[in-house]
Design an enzyme around this catalytic site. Sequence first.
Site, mmCIF file in Angstrom:
data_model
loop_
_atom_site.group_PDB
_atom_site.id
_atom_site.type_symbol
_atom_site.label_atom_id
_atom_site.label_comp_id
_atom_site.label_asym_id
_atom_site.label_seq_id
_atom_site.Cartn_x
_atom_site.Cartn_y
_atom_site.Cartn_z
ATOM 1 N N ASP A 62 -2.764 -7.480 -3.614
ATOM 2 C CA ASP A 62 -1.727 -6.440 -3.551
ATOM 3 C C ASP A 62 -2.226 -5.195 -4.291
ATOM 4 O OD1 ASP A 62 1.360 -6.135 -2.854
ATOM 5 O OD2 ASP A 62 1.008 -5.129 -4.767
ATOM 6 N N ASN A 91 2.212 6.765 -2.010
ATOM 7 C CA ASN A 91 3.055 7.306 -0.941
ATOM 8 C C ASN A 91 3.915 8.456 -1.434
ATOM 9 O OD1 ASN A 91 2.272 5.784 1.311
ATOM 10 N ND2 ASN A 91 3.587 4.067 0.741
ATOM 11 N N HIS A 118 2.959 9.539 3.172
ATOM 12 C CA HIS A 118 2.692 8.282 3.874
ATOM 13 C C HIS A 118 1.410 8.336 4.711
ATOM 14 C CE1 HIS A 118 6.381 6.092 2.843
ATOM 15 N NE2 HIS A 118 6.979 7.280 2.853
ATOM 16 N N ASP A 170 -1.492 5.555 4.510
ATOM 17 C CA ASP A 170 -2.179 4.840 5.590
ATOM 18 C C ASP A 170 -3.688 4.967 5.462
ATOM 19 O OD1 ASP A 170 0.241 4.085 6.625
ATOM 20 O OD2 ASP A 170 0.266 5.583 8.235
ATOM 21 N N GLU A 172 1.384 -3.184 1.647
ATOM 22 C CA GLU A 172 0.130 -3.038 0.902
ATOM 23 C C GLU A 172 -0.444 -4.385 0.485
ATOM 24 O OE1 GLU A 172 3.441 -2.701 -2.223
ATOM 25 O OE2 GLU A 172 3.129 -2.307 -0.088
#
Length: 366
Positions: A242, A250, A255, A259, A285
């Site tokens: 994680d 973000n 965002h 990505d 994530e």
Amino acid sequence: MQTIIQTLFNNLTFLTTILFFGNLFLKFIDRKLHRVNWLIPVLAGIFAGMIGICMMSFFSIRLHTGNNTVMVDFRQLAIMISFYYGGSWSGLISAILIGIYRLFSGEPLQFSSWVGFGNAMFTYVVTSLCMRRQREISLKVWFRAIIATLLVYIVAVTILQAIEHIMLNLLFGLLYICAGLFAYYIIRYIQRADDTLVMTREAANHDFLTKLYNPRAFDRLFRQTLNEAREHQQSFALVVVDIDFFKKINDNYGHLNGDTVLIQVAEVLGRTIRPGDYCARKGGEEFAVILNDCTEQQALELAEQIRITMQQHTFVLEEGQNIYLTISLGVSCYPLTAPAELFREADRALYEAKENGRNRVELANQ
């Protein structure tokens, strides 16, 4: 004349039928032995050479001019097709096989046999000149190769003084062009069908953003790994990964940059894990890794290597900014942990890593 047309039509039927099954065979070999780069060109050359030999043996029109025998068939297309599939080495192999067979197919050895051998080799040469350095063989390039190889045939029959069969040669030329174009469209259709199948499989098994396995495919690989581990009495590890404070990325960078970071994390994971291991994006994530044939100590060392590599990696955002991030990892191992508990225990270890300060590896309690 009807017999001639039927014979040439049989050439085309045989060629296109073998193209279909030959493509299936080459695709099968490519999937099984995709790391052996030289194998497909060699097999394509041998396969095309056998096609040309079969055409000469079973589907040729034989004309007798004096002491020579002229064999009329579509063997030149086999050389072009091998060049299309495997490149210059493939084309050379098929040309040599066809040429040698033509050289010794007559009893006794005739002048026409040498002309037939030369026909095969010059077909390779002109095909190479037409298609060299072409990453994608277009219809224009293919048609140019058809005309060039047809000219080679005309030169051969002229040398053998078989040009007197004017109607046969005109008919052959017309049918040869049609057969060559038809073969091209068959090849392109098969390739597009294969590409569509590959894209469908990719969409079904891979995450659209990171190109890693998706959860459904990962579950299937997990079951497969578990069955193999039971059968061979091997151990393996499950690692859950994680990204620390991903929400801040973000929030601070948007965002789109989030990505971008996910894509780069996936690339780092793909480079760090061993060949034969599996990596998937579980969602958001979070990622998961299966470490095949791996002991507990090896799993911890590999997980630590992933953590360090990720910490040291420079992540480049859309605007060119550089950022750094860390990850937390939870590890569970089979058979120390029961199969039904592996995911839950790895998640629990990941939670402990988060609670203990992040940027660390935790092993599930056995």
